[in-house]
Design an enzyme around this catalytic site. Structure first.
Site, mmCIF file in Angstrom:
data_model
loop_
_atom_site.group_PDB
_atom_site.id
_atom_site.type_symbol
_atom_site.label_atom_id
_atom_site.label_comp_id
_atom_site.label_asym_id
_atom_site.label_seq_id
_atom_site.Cartn_x
_atom_site.Cartn_y
_atom_site.Cartn_z
ATOM 1 N N SER A 1 16.625 20.796 -58.056
ATOM 2 C CA SER A 1 15.755 22.108 -58.395
ATOM 3 C C SER A 1 14.099 21.533 -58.103
ATOM 4 O O SER A 1 13.214 22.241 -58.190
ATOM 5 C CB SER A 1 15.871 22.657 -59.411
ATOM 6 O OG SER A 1 17.477 23.383 -59.415
ATOM 7 N N GLU B 1 7.019 -39.432 -62.815
ATOM 8 C CA GLU B 1 7.758 -39.478 -61.547
ATOM 9 C C GLU B 1 7.008 -41.050 -60.783
ATOM 10 O O GLU B 1 7.921 -41.336 -60.048
ATOM 11 C CB GLU B 1 7.100 -38.392 -60.663
ATOM 12 C CG GLU B 1 7.519 -37.101 -60.919
ATOM 13 C CD GLU B 1 9.234 -37.089 -60.608
ATOM 14 O OE1 GLU B 1 9.662 -37.644 -59.678
ATOM 15 O OE2 GLU B 1 9.948 -36.479 -61.412
#
Length: 699
Positions: free
Chosen positions: A413, A147
């Site tokens: 159930s 960079e």
């Protein structure tokens, strides 16, 4: 004859004039002026005619080169003035220089598993800030190499770099380059927006000069690598390392460091999880730059190039994120507003979490299409309520909706144990007999799953076989309001409708609260509040919260808890969950299936672990006959076998050395002698039966 030398006629000498480059000026001495008169006299006496002598050179105009130089200087001065005005204008849009300060980094919340490993980071950054001293030297240098290779030489703005990038881009040689320094990028990240305008670039340069004047190069580099965006919600190198490689930044390799450094140019396009080939190609450029600058040895560079980094498979979307989301949902209740980095210790066992994820996803991959089941959830708790594993869906990267904690579905159930518990508390026993026959309540006529009837049957067998008619009769007998109170006492917090259909699980609940309610059976009768946070500390180790032993207290009498355990153990031995039997372990549980097979459940437990599984579709589309006794039981068994593999079997409370069915406590009374509760139904005398038949349709 006059002496010519005395006449003052001297030779003219050319001299360069200071007023103009290359312009010849003929300067005459005083003697020259004196000799002019004599010359004129001679010409009058017969000398040469006027104009016949040597001519005086004419003054020439300025050259083109001189004009260009002049106007270049003038134009440069005006440009400098204009630029100074432009800079001053944009500088005025910024806060006063003496008031500038580095914006506070949003706090990070590190969420740890029970063994101290990182589950996830939460917060705006996705990871904590990490000092350079904790990183391998090649990691920050990777960013410098790709960079801003002149980072340690320039003053925040790099004219050499700008010029090099300009001519390289103009020539089209190699990859397009930008002229922004790391300091300028940092200024943009700290103070400015991401818009691409000349105004922003000017402000960026001004702020870069300020940063360079107030911070050292290492401080700037540390700020940069902790603030830059790496994609996928990761801000800073620590968050990125965890996000893409599943490891802390201090542990990355050279190839991984190069890939992270290469990411910042275009996080979306170069993400290794999305475009691995492009990410590796970019990383190769970073490695070459690092080797060229001497940041890594040639040997390390060759190793990095021969073995490029790859993203950790499945880490980014792992199911642990569902548990982390639960942490974030409840964290405010314990620590309030988070203003600095904190570390949250949880009860999640990473091994059990991975086992739960595999059990759910593998079973769905193998059989989901056959049963038309698209989603599922799995929750596992210790009997004290500590959440050990929580999976809220089959793929977190595809859907972050947490079906374990947020989705409310009919338990079918799986709700019946609360009905049977209410019946036992009302004086019935597991050996009490009720009639399995058609039932009709105000036009509602529920049927059994098998659509046949067994006649007289014990409560133990009715629960094991999940007989709907008996459950409905018991619900009406003890009263729906009683059933609601029992369920709420055990930890069900969702609204429950106190009606006859409640016995068949028609009121919706979440998986977490249902499994939490079953924990009371597993621990012998103590109600629990499921919890996932064990403690909270600041980043420097100061305790913020530490969990105290809390719960709902005793919610079931020990003897009745033992009876319930014996009854639900029968479900695994002879009932609807026979596939879920765990060899060597006492285990109990209950299956559940909602109407039209929309939801399939199994919640089962041993003396050391409670786990529940839900399967279905998010849109409520019916499954292809997925019931609690098939696919959910298989998921549960697969998980529990792994979870309990290294544990010593523990008997269910009340069943150690005791018969399968514990005796009823002396205080219990028969149903006929029990006093009526709110909305309770007592078996009628024959003379009253006609009225109740007309009211409830019961035969």
């Amino acid at each position: 004859m006059a002496d010519r030398r005395g006449s003052g006629r001297h030779r003219r000498e050319p001299v360069l004039d200071d007023g103009g480059a290359g312009v010849l000026d003929v300067r005459l001495t005083l003697d020259d002026r004196a000799g002019r008169g004599a010359s004129k006299g001679r010409r009058a006496e017969g000398g040469p005619p006027r104009g016949s002598g040597p001519k005086r050179p004419k003054r020439r105009g300025r050259s083109i080169l001189g004009i260009l130089a002049y106007w270049t200087v003038v134009l440069g001065l005006w440009c400098a003035i204009g630029l100074a005005g432009l800079v001053a204008y944009h500088a005025a849009q910024l806060p006063p220089i003496d008031q500038l300060k580095i914006p506070k980094r949003p706090p990070n919340i590190a969420i740890l598993a029970s063994d101290g490993t990182l589950l996830a980071n939460r917060g705006e950054t996705g990871g904590r800030s990490i000092p350079l001293a904790e990183l391998p030297p090649f990691l920050p240098k990777a960013f410098v190499a790709i960079e801003d290779r002149r980072f340690y030489q320039h003053f925040g703005i790099d004219p050499v770099g700008i010029g090099r990038a300009f001519f390289r881009n103009l020539s089209g040689a190699g990859v397009m380059q930008g002229g922004s320094t790391l300091t300028q990028q940092l200024a943009k990240n700290l103070f400015l927006t991401q818009e691409r305008t000349a105004s922003r670039k000017i402000q960026e340069a001004i702020l870069a000069l300020w940063l360079e004047a107030n911070f050292s190069k290492d401080q700037l580099l540390e700020l940069y690598i902790n603030r830059v965006y790496f994609g996928s919600g990761a801000y800073g190198v620590e968050a990125a390392a965890q996000r893409y490689f599943g490891k802390p930044a201090r542990a990355v390799t050279v190839s991984e460091a190069a890939m992270l450094a290469g990411l910042v140019q275009a996080p979306s396009r170069l993400a290794p999880t999305r475009n691995p080939k492009a990410a590796q190609a970019r990383a190769a450029l970073v490695v070459a730059a690092m080797a060229e600058l001497g940041f890594v040895t040639d040997r390390d560079a060759k190793v990095a190039l021969s073995d490029p980094a790859t993203a950790a498979r499945g880490h980014a979307g792992g199911s642990a994120n569902y548990a982390a989301d639960l942490v974030m949902d409840v964290l405010d209740d314990f620590v309030g507003t988070v203003e600095s980095d904190i570390v949250v210790s949880t009860t999640i066992d990473p091994g059990l979490q991975a086992a739960a994820e595999r059990a759910l996803t593998d079973e769905l991959a193998a059989k989901g299409a056959r049963y038309n089941v698209g989603q599922g959830a799995l929750v596992a708790l210790r009997p004290d309520g500590a959440v050990r594993a929580l999976v809220g869906g089959r793929d977190y990267s595809q859907s972050q909706f947490n079906r374990a904690t947020t989705a409310k579905r009919q338990p079918g159930s799986a709700f019946k144990p609360f009905v049977y518990l209410a019946a036992l508390e009302a004086g019935l026993t597991p050996e009490t007999v009720r009639d399995d026959s058609p039932v009709n309540i105000r036009g509602w006529a529920p049927e059994n799953y098998s659509r046949d009837y067994r006649g007289p049957i014990t409560l133990r067998d009715a629960l094991a076989m999940s007989i709907n008619t008996v459950a409905v009769r018991l619900g009406v007998e003890v009263g729906p309001r009683k059933v609601v109170r029992v369920a709420q006492r055990l930890g069900i917090s969702s609204p429950l409708q106190a009606n006859a259909s409640l016995a068949l699980g028609t009121s919706e609940v979440t998986a977490l609260e249902l499994v939490g309610a079953y924990a009371a059976f597993a621990n012998g009768g103590t109600g629990v509040i499921p919890y996932v946070i064990a403690g909270v500390k600041t980043a420097d180790g100061k305790a913020v919260y530490r969990r105290a032993e809390t719960g709902l207290g005793r919610v079931i009498e020990p003897a009745i808890a033992a009876q319930m355990n014996a009854m639900m153990r029968e479900t695994l031995l002879t009932g609807t969950a026979r596939k879920a039997e765990l060899p060597g372990w006492d285990a109990a549980g209950k299956t559940g299936t909602s109407q039209e097979f929309r939801d399939a459940w199994f919640v089962g437990y041993t003396g050391s672990l409670v786990a529940g599984v839900w399967l279905g579709n998010d849109d409520g589309e019916p499954t292809r006959r997925a019931s609690g006794g098939n696919l959910p039981v298989e998921v549960w068994s697969r998980f529990m076998k792994v979870a309990l593999a290294n544990e010593r079997p523990v008997a269910l409370p009340g069943l150690r050395g005791a018969p399968a069915i514990a005796a009823a406590p002396a205080r219990q009374r028969s149903a006929e002698a029990a006093p009526p509760s709110d909305n309770a139904w007592i078996p009628p005398d024959p003379a009253e039966r006609g009225l109740l038949e007309r009211l409830f349709g019961i035969r």
